[in-house]
Each structure stands twice: as C-alpha cells, then as structure tokens.
Design an enzyme around this catalytic site. Structure first.
Site, PDB file in Angstrom:
ATOM      1  N   HIS A 123     -44.939  15.131  -7.969  1.00 27.02           N
ATOM      2  CA  HIS A 123     -44.169  16.356  -8.188  1.00 27.02           C
ATOM      3  C   HIS A 123     -43.121  16.614  -7.110  1.00 27.02           C
ATOM      4  O   HIS A 123     -42.923  15.804  -6.212  1.00 27.02           O
ATOM      5  CB  HIS A 123     -45.100  17.546  -8.369  1.00 27.02           C
ATOM      6  CG  HIS A 123     -46.138  17.294  -9.406  1.00 27.02           C
ATOM      7  ND1 HIS A 123     -45.856  17.198 -10.743  1.00 27.02           N
ATOM      8  CD2 HIS A 123     -47.460  17.046  -9.290  1.00 27.02           C
ATOM      9  CE1 HIS A 123     -46.961  16.927 -11.414  1.00 27.02           C
ATOM     10  NE2 HIS A 123     -47.948  16.821 -10.550  1.00 27.02           N
ATOM     11  N   GLU A 160     -49.240  21.786  -5.157  1.00 27.06           N
ATOM     12  CA  GLU A 160     -49.567  20.368  -5.238  1.00 27.06           C
ATOM     13  C   GLU A 160     -48.478  19.524  -4.597  1.00 27.06           C
ATOM     14  O   GLU A 160     -48.759  18.546  -3.893  1.00 27.06           O
ATOM     15  CB  GLU A 160     -49.753  19.955  -6.697  1.00 27.06           C
ATOM     16  CG  GLU A 160     -50.119  18.503  -6.881  1.00 27.06           C
ATOM     17  CD  GLU A 160     -50.255  18.103  -8.343  1.00 27.06           C
ATOM     18  OE1 GLU A 160     -50.595  16.927  -8.586  1.00 27.06           O
ATOM     19  OE2 GLU A 160     -50.007  18.948  -9.236  1.00 27.06           O
ATOM     20  N   HIS A 215     -51.796  12.801  -6.060  1.00 30.97           N
ATOM     21  CA  HIS A 215     -51.808  14.075  -6.778  1.00 30.97           C
ATOM     22  C   HIS A 215     -53.040  14.900  -6.415  1.00 30.97           C
ATOM     23  O   HIS A 215     -53.945  14.428  -5.720  1.00 30.97           O
ATOM     24  CB  HIS A 215     -51.816  13.839  -8.293  1.00 30.97           C
ATOM     25  CG  HIS A 215     -50.533  13.284  -8.826  1.00 30.97           C
ATOM     26  ND1 HIS A 215     -49.543  14.078  -9.344  1.00 30.97           N
ATOM     27  CD2 HIS A 215     -50.080  12.014  -8.913  1.00 30.97           C
ATOM     28  CE1 HIS A 215     -48.528  13.321  -9.729  1.00 30.97           C
ATOM     29  NE2 HIS A 215     -48.832  12.053  -9.477  1.00 30.97           N
ATOM     30  N   GLU A 297     -56.156  11.566  -7.998  1.00 34.48           N
ATOM     31  CA  GLU A 297     -56.283  13.025  -8.000  1.00 34.48           C
ATOM     32  C   GLU A 297     -57.298  13.340  -6.912  1.00 34.48           C
ATOM     33  O   GLU A 297     -58.496  13.102  -7.077  1.00 34.48           O
ATOM     34  CB  GLU A 297     -56.776  13.509  -9.362  1.00 34.48           C
ATOM     35  CG  GLU A 297     -55.840  13.217 -10.519  1.00 34.48           C
ATOM     36  CD  GLU A 297     -54.640  14.144 -10.564  1.00 34.48           C
ATOM     37  OE1 GLU A 297     -54.578  15.090  -9.746  1.00 34.48           O
ATOM     38  OE2 GLU A 297     -53.780  13.941 -11.421  1.00 34.48           O
TER      39      GLU A 297
END
Length: 333
Positions: A123, A160, A215, A297
């Site tokens: 992101h 994030e 992430h 993640e």
C-alpha cells in the site's frame, strides 16, 4: 493486507506513543490441527537449511473494512502499496518503465553477495487521496482488478502503509548486512501506488532472486496471527506462475518458520488451517511475477492484541528479523 474502496476514511492522526499499549508478551505457537503441526515441524528448518487466505475474493489486494467501520468476519483483501511520508509523487501511469527503488546503500560483503532481493511495502499512505487512480482496473492475467487499495489500519489510526514501510526498511538494513542488494517497489517517495501490476514488473525487471510483499491484515477482532500467501499455479493471459510455484513455496515455508522463531507469533487462527500458509490465484502481485514471490500478513491490525504488537517498534524489529532470516535461508538453500 486489506483493501477498501473509494469511501475509505483518511487515516486519522496517530495517538501519542504514550497512549499506545505496551508490547504484549507473544503467545506461544498453537497449531490448530495435527496436520498443521506436522507442517510446522517441517517448516522450522526446511531442506536442512535455516530456516498465507481465502481472503475476500477481491484481494490483491486483500480487502478489509475501513477504520471507521466494523470489520467483516472474514479476512480482508489488500495487496501492494505502502508508504508514509510520500512527497514527490511519481505517478506510476500506464507505460511507465519499471524501475525499482534503489537500495539505501552499497551492499556489504557477506553470504548474500550478488543476490538481489526486492521488498514490496504494501500500500501507500497517499492512496486515499487518489481514489480515481487506485480504482483504475489493471490486467492480472486471470481478470481485471483495482490498481491498488488504501490498506487497513488499527482502531487507533496506525496505518498498514506506515507499518509496512517501517518493517520493510528494517528488513532492508538486515539483508544488506548479509551482502544482498535490496530494492524496493517504492520507498515513501510516491503520491500513490504503484499499481499491483507494476509492482510485479518491478520485481521481474530486477531479476530478483526473491520478492516479499509485506502487509498486515484487517480482519475481525479475535482473528489473530500471521499468514503467508503463496502463488497458485496460474496459466492464463499474461500470467504464468508455473515456474515459480515450487520455489515460492520454499521461500514461504522458510519465511514462516523464521517468523515464528523470531516473533513468537502463532500462525493465523482464521485462515490456513493452522499452517500459516495460504495459496491464492487472485492476486496480481503474485500472478504476474516471474520470480519467486510471496506475501506476508504479519498480523491483524483490527484485533487489539495483534495491534499492540504491530504498533511496537520492538516487535516490528523482530518481524523484520524473521522476514530477513527467512529470505537468507531461502537464498542460501
């Protein structure tokens, strides 16, 4: 990773560090099944060396509820893009030549001398200001998907994008100490993006020996732990992951084993059946890769216990250590 749509509320200012919870003691790894335990026995040191989700169908990209809304019960979808302190915006428009962000400095002599690692910070903190751009559809081989998403955040507004860039920089420093040449898909120097297809091209153009996209998830409270997303076998359109499925699994398993050892975090209790490994065929960042690549993640930002870890600089250093050691293990064989 978690992705949200154009109605995403801009990240709120972070609270003072004094108001954040102290780093919580990391829970012991509990595997959800006998099969899961067997995998972890093997993962701890695969191949004799050193040593994740059926998220929303739309993830690349995992999607999760925006910070101002109640998270959904399932995993979120988000994919590529992180970057706080984005200032001079190179826009990643169609046709832009792929050019990974250079390493922060000359690689030292070490066991990884000559190896190229691409780190993809998930992101970008500026994405929420560029909804038209990040919602533009791009080809991921198996279909069309949004260019990128905003990512998720903790309930206190720690994004994030901020998390992924911080951990990525920490991991870069550790890998460079091992002699690796480390490149980023972006380093907080873009207004938004890059798009998920460009992120894949950047790793390919660098002829990377390994790519890791970093992430944090945005699932429901109570869903805890990390998971690693592996590419499934895809041969459609411009995507052909068949040559990288095997080496990517090796990379993912080693990464999982080292991440457990360094952070003490357990594999996800909501995807992966206790193994911490999930195979996906709907993520552009994986589908379009021609070099070994996985997503990690690191935890669930919408769970208060996981959030206490993710917002701790001490824990983020451990996460970076686990990620870097997993990469080292993979590259050394």
């Amino acid at each position: 990773m978690s992705y949200v749509g154009p109605d995403f509320d801009p990240p709120q200012p972070r609270r003072s560090p004094l108001r954040r919870p102290l780093t919580v003691a990391v829970a012991a790894v509990v595997v959800g099944s006998v099969a899961g335990w067997g995998v972890w026995q093997a993962v701890g040191d695969p191949g004799g060396g050193d040593d994740g989700s059926q998220r929303a169908a739309a993830r690349d990209e995992p999607r999760t509820a925006p910070p101002s809304s109640t998270p959904s019960a399932g995993p979120t979808a988000s994919e590529d893009g992180a970057g706080q302190d984005d200032k001079d915006g190179k826009k990643g428009a169609d046709g832009e030549k792929a050019s990974p962000t250079a390493s922060s400095g000359a690689a030292a002599d070490g066991p990884l001398k000559g190896k190229v690692v691409v780190i993809d910070p998930g992101h970008n903190s500026g994405n929420f200001r560029h909804t038209a751009e990040i919602n533009r559809k791009v080809d991921i081989g198996t279909g069309m998907k949004e260019c990128d998403t905003t990512g998720t955040s903790t309930n206190d507004g720690y994004t994030e994008a901020e998390f992924t860039l911080d951990v990525s920089r920490r991991a870069r420093a550790l890998l460079e100490q091992q002699g690796a040449t480390v490149k980023f898909t972006h380093d907080g120097n873009r207004e938004w993006g890059p798009c998920i297809d460009e992120r894949a091209r950047l790793g390919n153009a660098a002829e990377a020996d390994a790519v890791v996209s970093i992430h944090a998830d945005g699932s429901a409270a109570g869903n805890r732990g990390f998971h690693i997303i592996l590419p499934g076998a895809v041969h459609e359109g411009s995507a052909d992951t068949r040559p990288i499925v095997g080496p990517s699994r090796d990379l993912g398993e080693r990464l999982a084993g080292k991440f457990v050892r360094e952070t003490g975090s357990a594999p996800s209790n909501y995807v992966g059946g206790g193994t911490g490994l999930v195979t996906r065929q709907d993520l552009g960042g994986l589908n379009l890769s021609t070099v070994p690549k996985v997503f990690i993640e690191c935890g669930n930002m919408r769970d208060s216990k996981d959030a206490a870890l993710l917002t701790s600089g001490t824990w983020r250093q451990k996460a970076a250590q686990g990620i870097s050691e997993g990469i080292v293990s993979f590259l050394r064989g």
